[in-house]
Design an enzyme around this catalytic site. Structure first.
Site, PDB file in Angstrom:
ATOM      1  N   CYS A  82     -23.792 105.222   7.318  1.00 29.20           N
ATOM      2  CA  CYS A  82     -23.450 103.812   7.136  1.00 29.20           C
ATOM      3  C   CYS A  82     -21.947 103.580   7.338  1.00 29.20           C
ATOM      4  O   CYS A  82     -21.446 103.764   8.433  1.00 29.20           O
ATOM      5  CB  CYS A  82     -23.944 103.297   5.784  1.00 29.20           C
ATOM      6  SG  CYS A  82     -23.992 101.476   5.704  1.00 29.20           S
ATOM      7  N   HIS A 185     -29.235 103.723   6.664  1.00 25.20           N
ATOM      8  CA  HIS A 185     -29.311 104.600   5.492  1.00 25.20           C
ATOM      9  C   HIS A 185     -30.560 105.473   5.593  1.00 25.20           C
ATOM     10  O   HIS A 185     -31.653 105.034   5.226  1.00 25.20           O
ATOM     11  CB  HIS A 185     -29.389 103.771   4.206  1.00 25.20           C
ATOM     12  CG  HIS A 185     -28.113 103.117   3.820  1.00 25.20           C
ATOM     13  ND1 HIS A 185     -27.117 103.779   3.125  1.00 25.20           N
ATOM     14  CD2 HIS A 185     -27.659 101.856   4.032  1.00 25.20           C
ATOM     15  CE1 HIS A 185     -26.113 102.947   2.915  1.00 25.20           C
ATOM     16  NE2 HIS A 185     -26.411 101.777   3.462  1.00 25.20           N
ATOM     17  N   GLU A 187     -31.375 107.856   3.714  1.00 25.88           N
ATOM     18  CA  GLU A 187     -31.851 108.121   2.352  1.00 25.88           C
ATOM     19  C   GLU A 187     -32.664 106.968   1.784  1.00 25.88           C
ATOM     20  O   GLU A 187     -33.339 107.127   0.756  1.00 25.88           O
ATOM     21  CB  GLU A 187     -30.666 108.453   1.437  1.00 25.88           C
ATOM     22  CG  GLU A 187     -29.828 107.290   0.960  1.00 25.88           C
ATOM     23  CD  GLU A 187     -28.828 106.753   1.975  1.00 25.88           C
ATOM     24  OE1 GLU A 187     -28.042 105.862   1.603  1.00 25.88           O
ATOM     25  OE2 GLU A 187     -28.839 107.226   3.138  1.00 25.88           O
TER      26      GLU A 187
END
Length: 212
Positions: A82, A185, A187
């Site tokens: 990011c 992102h 994650e």
């Protein structure tokens, strides 16, 4: 050789979520807050949530910037996430600070001549431009979760994947040598994000095996 991954903690990263993603892949992550913390690592992650100038200021306070630059110059693996992707470029329209300059190019506002809302927030499909260790060869959809108002303009040879934003294609992944970064992102991107991190991890293991 064991894969020891360090995640850089400079006060502007979603460290816990990234650690949990790697934990699900049976890979531990150590926290890096100073140059001394880097010695046991053979790969680094530069996360980031927030604005360009405060992020660079926080990084300067850690005294890690020279270490990060020498790390990449020596061909060691680094993954930006990011805001971490934006910081590896030379500059940003968001602020006045110089970036890390690990890749040529600058970060610009997302295109305003579109009906798309800014920030670009939500799930979008990646369009692969070139092969890189973050993208496996499986013919599966790659929907990733984005939250950003700015987009990097890299050298064409460093662009690995884009995402549609209105009528434009904007940077989603960059890759050069052992340096990679994603604007989204992973994650927070469910199975698609886990698969991307798993691909990077597999590449790291293979790279470390070649060195051992």
């Amino acid at each position: 050789m064991n894969t020891n991954i360090g995640i850089i903690d400079y006060g502007m990263g979603n460290l816990h979520s990234v650690q949990q993603s790697f934990k699900r892949l049976d890979q531990s992550i150590r926290i890096v807050k100073s140059p001394n913390d880097v010695h046991e690592c053979n790969a680094l992650i530069l996360p980031g949530v927030g604005s360009f100038d405060p992020a660079m200021e926080n990084l300067r306070r850690t005294d890690l910037i020279p270490k990060i630059k020498s790390w990449v110059k020596d061909g060691k693996p680094l993954l930006g996430i990011c805001l971490g992707l934006q910081l590896i470029f030379e500059s940003s329209e968001e602020g006045n600070s110089e970036g890390l300059g690990l890749l040529k190019g600058k970060v610009c506002n997302l295109p305003r001549n579109t009906k798309e809302r800014i920030p670009h927030m939500g799930w979008s499909l990646l369009k692969q431009i070139k092969e890189c260790p973050l993208l496996d060869n499986e013919n599966t959809s790659r929907w990733m979760y984005f939250v950003h108002s700015y987009s990097a303009i890299p050298s064409p040879e460093d662009l690995a994947a884009t995402v549609s934003f209105g009528d434009s294609e904007v940077t989603a992944i960059v890759w050069k040598d052992s340096l990679g970064a994603c604007q989204f992102h992973p994650e927070k991107s469910g199975k698609s994000g886990q698969r991307l991190l798993s691909s990077w991890l597999k590449w790291l293991h293979e790279k470390n095996s070649d060195l051992s």
